[in-house]
Scaffold this motif. Structure first.
Motif, PDB file in Angstrom:
ATOM      1  N   MET A 166      -5.758  -6.617  54.149  1.00  0.00           N
ATOM      2  CA  MET A 166      -5.296  -7.287  54.753  1.00  0.00           C
ATOM      3  C   MET A 166      -4.350  -8.665  54.194  1.00  0.00           C
ATOM      4  N   ALA A 167      -3.446  -9.224  54.700  1.00  0.00           N
ATOM      5  CA  ALA A 167      -2.176  -9.838  54.304  1.00  0.00           C
ATOM      6  C   ALA A 167      -3.232 -10.888  54.365  1.00  0.00           C
ATOM      7  N   THR A 168      -2.087 -12.041  52.999  1.00  0.00           N
ATOM      8  CA  THR A 168      -2.508 -12.913  52.590  1.00  0.00           C
ATOM      9  C   THR A 168      -2.717 -14.383  54.321  1.00  0.00           C
ATOM     10  N   TYR A 169      -1.163 -14.056  55.467  1.00  0.00           N
ATOM     11  CA  TYR A 169      -1.158 -15.033  56.052  1.00  0.00           C
ATOM     12  C   TYR A 169      -2.167 -14.802  56.975  1.00  0.00           C
ATOM     13  N   GLN A 170      -3.364 -13.453  57.081  1.00  0.00           N
ATOM     14  CA  GLN A 170      -4.020 -13.271  57.799  1.00  0.00           C
ATOM     15  C   GLN A 170      -5.206 -14.086  57.235  1.00  0.00           C
ATOM     16  N   ILE A 171      -5.460 -13.950  55.971  1.00  0.00           N
ATOM     17  CA  ILE A 171      -6.155 -14.738  55.640  1.00  0.00           C
ATOM     18  C   ILE A 171      -6.635 -15.730  55.534  1.00  0.00           C
ATOM     19  N   LEU A 172      -5.161 -16.551  55.356  1.00  0.00           N
ATOM     20  CA  LEU A 172      -5.497 -17.928  55.575  1.00  0.00           C
ATOM     21  C   LEU A 172      -5.293 -18.554  57.742  1.00  0.00           C
ATOM     22  N   TYR A 173      -5.720 -17.589  58.300  1.00  0.00           N
ATOM     23  CA  TYR A 173      -5.508 -17.608  59.784  1.00  0.00           C
ATOM     24  C   TYR A 173      -6.598 -17.709  59.796  1.00  0.00           C
ATOM     25  N   LEU A 174      -7.954 -16.548  59.100  1.00  0.00           N
ATOM     26  CA  LEU A 174      -9.758 -16.990  59.557  1.00  0.00           C
ATOM     27  C   LEU A 174      -9.436 -17.937  58.733  1.00  0.00           C
ATOM     28  N   LEU A 175      -9.677 -17.829  57.702  1.00  0.00           N
ATOM     29  CA  LEU A 175     -10.018 -19.796  56.597  1.00  0.00           C
ATOM     30  C   LEU A 175     -10.001 -20.439  57.725  1.00  0.00           C
ATOM     31  N   SER A 176      -8.795 -20.562  58.488  1.00  0.00           N
ATOM     32  CA  SER A 176      -8.719 -22.235  59.002  1.00  0.00           C
ATOM     33  C   SER A 176      -8.807 -21.985  60.597  1.00  0.00           C
ATOM     34  N   ILE A 177      -9.414 -22.096  60.814  1.00  0.00           N
ATOM     35  CA  ILE A 177      -9.780 -21.787  62.535  1.00  0.00           C
ATOM     36  C   ILE A 177     -11.279 -22.240  62.101  1.00  0.00           C
ATOM     37  N   PRO A 178     -12.263 -22.692  61.585  1.00  0.00           N
ATOM     38  CA  PRO A 178     -13.210 -23.418  61.340  1.00  0.00           C
ATOM     39  C   PRO A 178     -12.577 -25.041  61.180  1.00  0.00           C
ATOM     40  N   LEU A 179     -11.561 -25.130  60.241  1.00  0.00           N
ATOM     41  CA  LEU A 179     -10.904 -26.784  60.037  1.00  0.00           C
ATOM     42  C   LEU A 179     -10.493 -26.824  61.461  1.00  0.00           C
ATOM     43  N   ILE A 180      -9.811 -26.332  62.284  1.00  0.00           N
ATOM     44  CA  ILE A 180      -9.243 -25.593  63.559  1.00  0.00           C
ATOM     45  C   ILE A 180      -9.896 -26.606  64.680  1.00  0.00           C
ATOM     46  N   LEU A 181     -11.158 -26.099  64.741  1.00  0.00           N
ATOM     47  CA  LEU A 181     -12.234 -25.871  65.508  1.00  0.00           C
ATOM     48  C   LEU A 181     -12.936 -27.564  65.328  1.00  0.00           C
ATOM     49  N   ALA A 182     -13.141 -28.044  63.615  1.00  0.00           N
ATOM     50  CA  ALA A 182     -13.332 -29.080  63.512  1.00  0.00           C
ATOM     51  C   ALA A 182     -12.701 -30.316  63.988  1.00  0.00           C
ATOM     52  N   ALA A 183     -11.577 -30.414  63.467  1.00  0.00           N
ATOM     53  CA  ALA A 183     -10.176 -30.673  64.326  1.00  0.00           C
ATOM     54  C   ALA A 183      -9.991 -31.069  65.724  1.00  0.00           C
ATOM     55  N   GLN A 184     -10.266 -30.397  66.570  1.00  0.00           N
ATOM     56  CA  GLN A 184     -10.328 -29.826  67.787  1.00  0.00           C
ATOM     57  C   GLN A 184     -11.331 -30.939  68.056  1.00  0.00           C
ATOM     58  N   TYR A 185     -12.605 -30.966  67.683  1.00  0.00           N
ATOM     59  CA  TYR A 185     -13.516 -32.080  68.437  1.00  0.00           C
ATOM     60  C   TYR A 185     -13.632 -33.006  68.675  1.00  0.00           C
ATOM     61  N   ARG A 186     -13.448 -33.384  66.083  1.00  0.00           N
ATOM     62  CA  ARG A 186     -13.393 -34.788  65.747  1.00  0.00           C
ATOM     63  C   ARG A 186     -12.610 -35.617  66.237  1.00  0.00           C
ATOM     64  N   PHE A 187     -10.581 -35.108  66.809  1.00  0.00           N
ATOM     65  CA  PHE A 187      -9.886 -36.017  67.712  1.00  0.00           C
ATOM     66  C   PHE A 187      -9.438 -35.758  69.252  1.00  0.00           C
ATOM     67  N   ALA A 188     -10.725 -35.410  69.594  1.00  0.00           N
ATOM     68  CA  ALA A 188      -9.824 -34.580  70.656  1.00  0.00           C
ATOM     69  C   ALA A 188      -9.413 -36.507  71.307  1.00  0.00           C
ATOM     70  N   ARG A 189      -8.131 -36.088  72.199  1.00  0.00           N
ATOM     71  CA  ARG A 189      -7.531 -37.139  73.296  1.00  0.00           C
ATOM     72  C   ARG A 189      -8.025 -37.622  73.906  1.00  0.00           C
ATOM     73  N   ASN A 190      -8.570 -36.335  74.842  1.00  0.00           N
ATOM     74  CA  ASN A 190      -9.241 -36.277  75.816  1.00  0.00           C
ATOM     75  C   ASN A 190     -10.198 -35.955  76.251  1.00  0.00           C
TER      76      ASN A 190
END
Length: 64
Positions: A1-25
């Motif tokens: 698996m390419a490095t970018y794919q591993i980073l992408y999959l690891l970033s999903i929980p961070l993005i979900l948490a940020a989306q929940y915590r910092f929602a503008r609307n």
């Protein structure tokens, strides 16, 4: 698996948490419904990238 794919999959929980915590609307739809749609598209994207990588690998092995 390419490095970018591993980073992408690891970033999903961070993005979900940020989306929940910092929602503008105010969320008009259930967040789990949105997450399911977004994660489904992400997994389809990764599956297609993996299929393209594998097909390129097999095509180079056949032609060599």
């Amino acid at each position: 698996m390419a490095t970018y794919q591993i980073l992408y999959l690891l970033s999903i929980p961070l993005i979900l948490a940020a989306q929940y915590r910092f929602a503008r609307n105010e969320l008009l739809r259930d967040r789990y419904d949105r997450w399911f749609n977004n994660l489904s598209l992400g997994f389809i994207n990764e599956a297609l990238l993996l299929a393209l990588d594998l097909s390129g690998y097999w095509l180079t092995r056949i032609s060599a």
